[in-house]
Design a protein around this motif. Structure first.
Motif, PDB file in Angstrom:
ATOM      1  N   THR A   2     -21.169  51.028  67.225  1.00 14.08           N
ATOM      2  CA  THR A   2     -21.876  50.724  68.465  1.00 14.08           C
ATOM      3  C   THR A   2     -21.432  49.368  68.994  1.00 14.08           C
ATOM      4  O   THR A   2     -21.438  48.392  68.258  1.00 14.08           O
ATOM      5  N   ARG A   4     -21.891  46.181  71.229  1.00 15.77           N
ATOM      6  CA  ARG A   4     -22.861  45.350  71.954  1.00 15.77           C
ATOM      7  C   ARG A   4     -22.162  44.048  72.344  1.00 15.77           C
ATOM      8  O   ARG A   4     -21.732  43.284  71.483  1.00 15.77           O
ATOM      9  N   CYS A  25     -18.106  45.674  79.335  1.00 16.38           N
ATOM     10  CA  CYS A  25     -18.918  46.836  79.717  1.00 16.38           C
ATOM     11  C   CYS A  25     -18.384  48.147  79.127  1.00 16.38           C
ATOM     12  O   CYS A  25     -19.160  49.087  78.898  1.00 16.38           O
ATOM     13  N   VAL A  29     -23.157  49.793  74.602  1.00 17.99           N
ATOM     14  CA  VAL A  29     -24.542  50.239  74.809  1.00 17.99           C
ATOM     15  C   VAL A  29     -25.407  49.084  75.312  1.00 17.99           C
ATOM     16  O   VAL A  29     -26.487  49.295  75.853  1.00 17.99           O
ATOM     17  N   ASP A  30     -24.921  47.877  75.104  1.00 16.89           N
ATOM     18  CA  ASP A  30     -25.675  46.709  75.597  1.00 16.89           C
ATOM     19  C   ASP A  30     -24.703  45.602  75.980  1.00 16.89           C
ATOM     20  O   ASP A  30     -23.817  45.243  75.199  1.00 16.89           O
ATOM     21  N   TYR A  69     -27.371  46.440  89.166  1.00 19.59           N
ATOM     22  CA  TYR A  69     -26.886  47.262  88.055  1.00 19.59           C
ATOM     23  C   TYR A  69     -27.971  47.461  86.996  1.00 19.59           C
ATOM     24  O   TYR A  69     -27.686  47.892  85.886  1.00 19.59           O
ATOM     25  N   ASN A  70     -29.200  47.031  87.337  1.00 21.31           N
ATOM     26  CA  ASN A  70     -30.281  46.977  86.347  1.00 21.31           C
ATOM     27  C   ASN A  70     -29.924  46.062  85.175  1.00 21.31           C
ATOM     28  O   ASN A  70     -30.317  46.296  84.038  1.00 21.31           O
ATOM     29  N   SER A  71     -29.172  45.048  85.485  1.00 14.19           N
ATOM     30  CA  SER A  71     -28.840  44.028  84.493  1.00 14.19           C
ATOM     31  C   SER A  71     -29.379  42.688  85.001  1.00 14.19           C
ATOM     32  O   SER A  71     -29.995  42.628  86.084  1.00 14.19           O
ATOM     33  N   GLU A 172     -20.786  50.470  85.566  1.00 13.58           N
ATOM     34  CA  GLU A 172     -22.164  50.254  85.115  1.00 13.58           C
ATOM     35  C   GLU A 172     -22.207  49.116  84.110  1.00 13.58           C
ATOM     36  O   GLU A 172     -21.215  48.818  83.436  1.00 13.58           O
ATOM     37  N   LYS A 174     -24.794  48.199  81.205  1.00 16.86           N
ATOM     38  CA  LYS A 174     -26.013  48.578  80.473  1.00 16.86           C
ATOM     39  C   LYS A 174     -26.573  47.350  79.759  1.00 16.86           C
ATOM     40  O   LYS A 174     -25.952  46.834  78.821  1.00 16.86           O
ATOM     41  N   THR A 175     -27.716  46.904  80.229  1.00 17.75           N
ATOM     42  CA  THR A 175     -28.307  45.705  79.636  1.00 17.75           C
ATOM     43  C   THR A 175     -29.746  45.959  79.221  1.00 17.75           C
ATOM     44  O   THR A 175     -30.539  46.460  80.035  1.00 17.75           O
ATOM     45  N   LYS A 176     -30.053  45.642  77.996  1.00 19.26           N
ATOM     46  CA  LYS A 176     -31.452  45.669  77.555  1.00 19.26           C
ATOM     47  C   LYS A 176     -32.064  44.323  77.932  1.00 19.26           C
ATOM     48  O   LYS A 176     -31.650  43.280  77.422  1.00 19.26           O
TER      49      LYS A 176
END
Length: 529
Positions: A2, A4, A25, A29-30, A69-71, A172, A174-176
């Motif tokens: 994974t 990150r 990116c 996954v993060d 980007y929802n980040s 995209e 992807k950020t938690k």
DNA sequence: CCTCGAGTTGCGAAC
DNA sequence: TGTTCGCAACTCGAG
């Protein structure tokens, strides 16, 4: 496995043409986009309030763009050395990406972070995207040394072909995002940094990628202007800038130099004729490249002593002259108006930089170019380490440019493009009502005229600190002397260099004192804990 | 139509 | 990516 990632923004404060961000990116996954508020810059780099504002606006803009980007942008306080081990652990990072930076502090910093990351089992990926070309490759193509003339650089670059095309923006990210993101990682305000917003000048050039790209777009739409652009024919003292003012955006990497390059090429390709480097618009990007390539491998590039490409000159240590210059109180309205524009607005035209830099150094005041460089570094929005040092060496005839008898007149030069002195009237309102006849040389106005204009020279506006005609002559002789010495020491130096294995005389003279600028650092450091 | 002086333009040299 | 100077060549209106 994974993936990150952390993408570390330093320069390159943009989403477009950002290969390191893309790499972060890809299949991750993060992705944590971060900016580190490194206290080193607050204590060692001179950053005036206007540039602080520009940087914070840029970070705000970056955060806004990442939100789409929802980040989010994570602003982290502390030194990179402290910050990274904790972040790696906390975020279970596997990859760290950032853009290559060739400045001396950045090189040391990045090497340390790299080894730190390796110890934590984090893979580091770096990319060239601040300059048009990989500076190392340019040097290699030139046979192992940086090209020291513009002509030579052009030859080398033409062999290398066009610089890489800009890469696409990320699809995209992807950020938690942590629940406490804003309190923990929010973009600070000026007040948070102990800076007073009220000290800033008018907001003429807002920071950020969005503003930068908008400005680029506006400029590129003026296709005729782009094709006919000749730098020496643009004017230093117009009331609105006569050039693009993309420099602050290039400095921070809000706009990619490669994007700029290819946009200009696009305009060129749609038109029959266009101007050529070095004076063309594209030629200006090559000047930037020129200084970056040389600075990337030159020791002590921002100093005279220990700098092999810099002529050693016996500059005076004259605080009175330096302060008069810095504060716009030399008594020469053209010079003073430029310095006021610089201090309040953070941008002055390239030729205006020529005029005041020549005046401070070899032309009139015989102050050290490093002092001028320091003032520019503090006040310019576009203060760029390589370009600033390189240009000050150029203007003081210490390197690259050697026709030291070409001295700008603080009276005549401005008159050529602003006969009425409107530029002076704007930035030096005390002289607003001076008759045009005397506006460039107010000390020549009869007292009656001064009274009528409501400005007495020596009281409301300073008397000139030096008589240009006299000091000019003296300074040219001093310059000739420095060149003579250089020639002598270079002819015998080749044999002696081997023996001493150091600088000319082996012992560096007294250390130059560094300018103040330390007041607010303590809070800054405290905050970083 | 010519002549003259004042003002302009362009060039090379020197700093 | 300079400025100044001298000098020659030129323009132009007045007389």
């Amino acid at each position: 496995m994974t993936k990150r990632s952390i993408h570390w923004f330093r320069k390159g404060l943009r989403l477009h043409d950002n290969p390191a961000l893309l790499a972060a990116c890809e299949n991750a996954v993060d992705v944590k986009p971060i900016f580190i508020l490194d206290p080193w810059f607050a204590s060692n780099a001179r950053v005036g309030v206007n540039r602080w504002r520009f940087l914070l606006q840029t970070l705000q803009n970056l955060d806004q763009s990442l939100k789409k980007y929802n980040s989010r942008l994570h602003v982290v306080r502390g030194t990179p050395g402290e910050v990274f081990p904790e972040l790696f652990k906390q975020w279970e990072t596997t990859h760290l990406t950032f853009e290559l930076d060739i400045e001396p502090y950045a090189k040391v910093r990045d090497a340390a972070v790299k080894s730190l990351a390796e110890k934590s089992g984090v893979e580091v990926m770096t990319f060239v995207s601040h300059t048009l070309y990989d500076t190392d490759k340019v040097i290699k193509a030139n046979g192992g040394n940086p090209p020291l003339t513009y002509q030579r650089l052009q030859t080398v670059l033409s062999k290398m072909g066009a610089p890489p095309k800009p890469v696409e923006g990320p699809r995209e990210i992807k950020t938690k995002i942590a629940a406490n993101h804003d309190t923990e990682y929010g973009v600070p305000t000026m007040a948070d940094l102990g800076k007073d917003d009220a000290e800033c000048g008018p907001l003429l050039f807002p920071g950020g990628e969005t503003e930068g790209l908008k400005r680029l777009d506006t400029m590129m739409k003026k296709t005729n202007w782009v094709c006919k652009f000749e730098k020496p024919k643009t004017e230093p003292n117009t009331l609105a800038p006569s050039t693009t003012v993309l420099s602050p955006y290039l400095k921070f990497g809000c706009v990619s130099a490669r994007t700029f390059y290819h946009e200009v090429q696009k305009v060129y390709s749609q038109n029959k004729n266009h101007t050529q480097p070095p004076t063309s618009l594209l030629g200006q990007l090559f000047w930037r490249e020129f200084y970056y390539v040389i600075a990337s491998v030159s020791p002590n590039f921002d100093k005279m002593e220990g700098n092999p490409i810099c002529t050693q000159v016996d500059w005076d240590d004259n605080t009175e002259y330096l302060n008069a210059w810095r504060e716009g109180k030399t008594g020469y309205p053209f010079i003073d108006a430029i310095m006021v524009q610089l201090k309040t607005e953070g941008w002055i035209h390239h030729l205006a930089r020529h005029a005041v830099a020549c005046f401070l150094t070899r032309g009139d005041l015989w102050c050290h170019w490093e002092e001028g460089m320091n003032v520019f570094e503090e006040w310019l929005l576009d203060a760029d380490w390589c370009l600033n040092a390189g240009n000050w060496m150029w203007l003081s005839a210490s390197a690259f440019f050697h026709q030291y008898f070409r001295v700008y007149s603080p009276i005549v030069f401005g008159k050529k493009t602003d006969k009425d002195g409107n530029y002076i009237r704007k930035y030096l309102p005390q002289l607003k009502n001076f008759p045009t006849q005397y506006i460039y040389e107010p000390w020549t106005a009869p007292l009656k005229v001064q009274e009528k204009a409501g400005c007495i020279i020596g009281k409301d506006y300073p008397k000139r600190v030096v008589e240009h005609d006299k000091v000019r002559e003296k300074n040219i002789k001093r310059m000739a002397e420095a060149y003579k010495k250089r020639k002598e020491s270079s002819s015998k130096g080749i044999t002696e260099k081997r023996k001493t294995e150091g600088s000319e005389d082996g012992t560096p003279k007294k250390k130059r004192k560094t300018g103040g600028n330390n007041s607010k650092i303590t809070d800054f450091v405290k905050k970083s804990k």
